[in-house]
Motif scaffolding. Sequence first.
Motif, PDB file in Angstrom:
ATOM      1  N   THR A 173       3.991   2.980  -4.121  1.00 32.65           N
ATOM      2  CA  THR A 173       4.676   2.026  -3.383  1.00 32.65           C
ATOM      3  C   THR A 173       5.839   2.552  -2.685  1.00 32.65           C
ATOM      4  OG1 THR A 173       6.034   1.728  -5.354  1.00 32.65           O
ATOM      5  CG2 THR A 173       4.174   0.426  -5.074  1.00 32.65           C
ATOM      6  N   ASP A 216       1.065  -1.628   0.967  1.00 27.88           N
ATOM      7  CA  ASP A 216       1.051  -3.002   1.809  1.00 27.88           C
ATOM      8  C   ASP A 216       1.201  -4.109   0.925  1.00 27.88           C
ATOM      9  OD1 ASP A 216       1.053  -1.058   4.050  1.00 27.88           O
ATOM     10  OD2 ASP A 216      -0.789  -1.153   4.284  1.00 27.88           O
ATOM     11  N   GLN A 217       0.938  -4.204  -0.303  1.00 26.31           N
ATOM     12  CA  GLN A 217       0.731  -5.362  -1.143  1.00 26.31           C
ATOM     13  C   GLN A 217       2.077  -6.191  -1.494  1.00 26.31           C
ATOM     14  OE1 GLN A 217      -2.217  -6.695  -1.531  1.00 26.31           O
ATOM     15  NE2 GLN A 217      -3.201  -4.933  -0.621  1.00 26.31           N
ATOM     16  N   LYS A 218       2.367  -6.952  -0.941  1.00 22.31           N
ATOM     17  CA  LYS A 218       3.778  -7.798  -1.112  1.00 22.31           C
ATOM     18  C   LYS A 218       3.746  -8.085  -2.586  1.00 22.31           C
ATOM     19  CE  LYS A 218       3.990  -9.859   3.301  1.00 22.31           C
ATOM     20  NZ  LYS A 218       4.024 -11.159   4.388  1.00 22.31           N
ATOM     21  N   MET A 270      -6.212  -8.689  -5.468  1.00 16.57           N
ATOM     22  CA  MET A 270      -4.888  -8.453  -6.079  1.00 16.57           C
ATOM     23  C   MET A 270      -4.229  -9.532  -6.904  1.00 16.57           C
ATOM     24  SD  MET A 270      -2.407  -6.371  -6.548  1.00 16.57           S
ATOM     25  CE  MET A 270      -2.694  -4.983  -5.413  1.00 16.57           C
ATOM     26  N   SER A 271      -4.439 -10.997  -6.350  1.00 16.33           N
ATOM     27  CA  SER A 271      -3.542 -11.960  -7.252  1.00 16.33           C
ATOM     28  C   SER A 271      -4.330 -11.896  -8.614  1.00 16.33           C
ATOM     29  CB  SER A 271      -3.986 -13.243  -6.186  1.00 16.33           C
ATOM     30  OG  SER A 271      -3.260 -13.234  -5.096  1.00 16.33           O
ATOM     31  N   LEU A 314      -2.016   0.068  -1.354  1.00 15.91           N
ATOM     32  CA  LEU A 314      -1.227  -0.598  -2.245  1.00 15.91           C
ATOM     33  C   LEU A 314       0.042  -0.932  -1.748  1.00 15.91           C
ATOM     34  CD1 LEU A 314      -2.429   0.655  -5.590  1.00 15.91           C
ATOM     35  CD2 LEU A 314      -2.553  -1.470  -4.720  1.00 15.91           C
ATOM     36  N   LEU A 329       4.019  -6.476  -5.007  1.00 17.75           N
ATOM     37  CA  LEU A 329       3.541  -5.408  -5.894  1.00 17.75           C
ATOM     38  C   LEU A 329       4.749  -4.676  -6.752  1.00 17.75           C
ATOM     39  CD1 LEU A 329       1.263  -3.988  -7.555  1.00 17.75           C
ATOM     40  CD2 LEU A 329       0.893  -2.473  -5.610  1.00 17.75           C
TER      41      LEU A 329
END
Length: 223
Positions: A64, A33-35, A3-4, A31, A37
Amino acid sequence: DKMSIYLDAASSSFWGLRLTGLQNMEKIENLSDQKGLQTSLLNIIKDDKKSMVRKEAVGLLSNTEKTSAVKTIREILLKDSSLVVIGATMEALKKIDSVQALLIAREFKTSKEAELQVSSAEILGDFGEPQDLPYLENLVLDGKMEGYNKLRALLSYAIYVLNHGSESMENAYKVLYYSKNNGNKYTGWYFEMIVQRFMEILQRSEEHTSELQSLMRISYAVF
């Protein structure tokens, strides 16, 4: 992590790399849960000069947090002039929240933009109620839709009828007769199938003999 790497790509100065980064994000599970984003996507939607990149970001936005996403979608529809972004935004809205999608479609159906009108119709076709039927009928009958949008308008009406059955078919002959005589190559692709599906609905109902006979006349003309 992946993700980074994708987020770094999405902030590249090269639009092709930004697009690729966003497209690769679709492969990542959970997705929502991805901080960070959603913030990144909102910035892209707001500031990116390439409509294809904004479109891809809008598609990811549906994965999201819903409340913030719906608020952002309303802002996009008010401000973004790109047809591909508007179309993607309305499609994302259907996935996020069907209730909010219906409310927003009713709000934007009076827009002067054909893309917003027909995108609203597609939502009304999927989720609409009896109060929405006249809009779907008129979108076909007023003859203002052009090109592929003619087909989108006709399919929106047809999907509504298929969802609601014979009670929604009072003006079916009028809509289909108009479409047969004023349609284009795009409506021609699906016209025969729509007539047949409508006839199947009426054949299951004993109360609509006259409507069935009218559609049969159109069917004979088609074949």
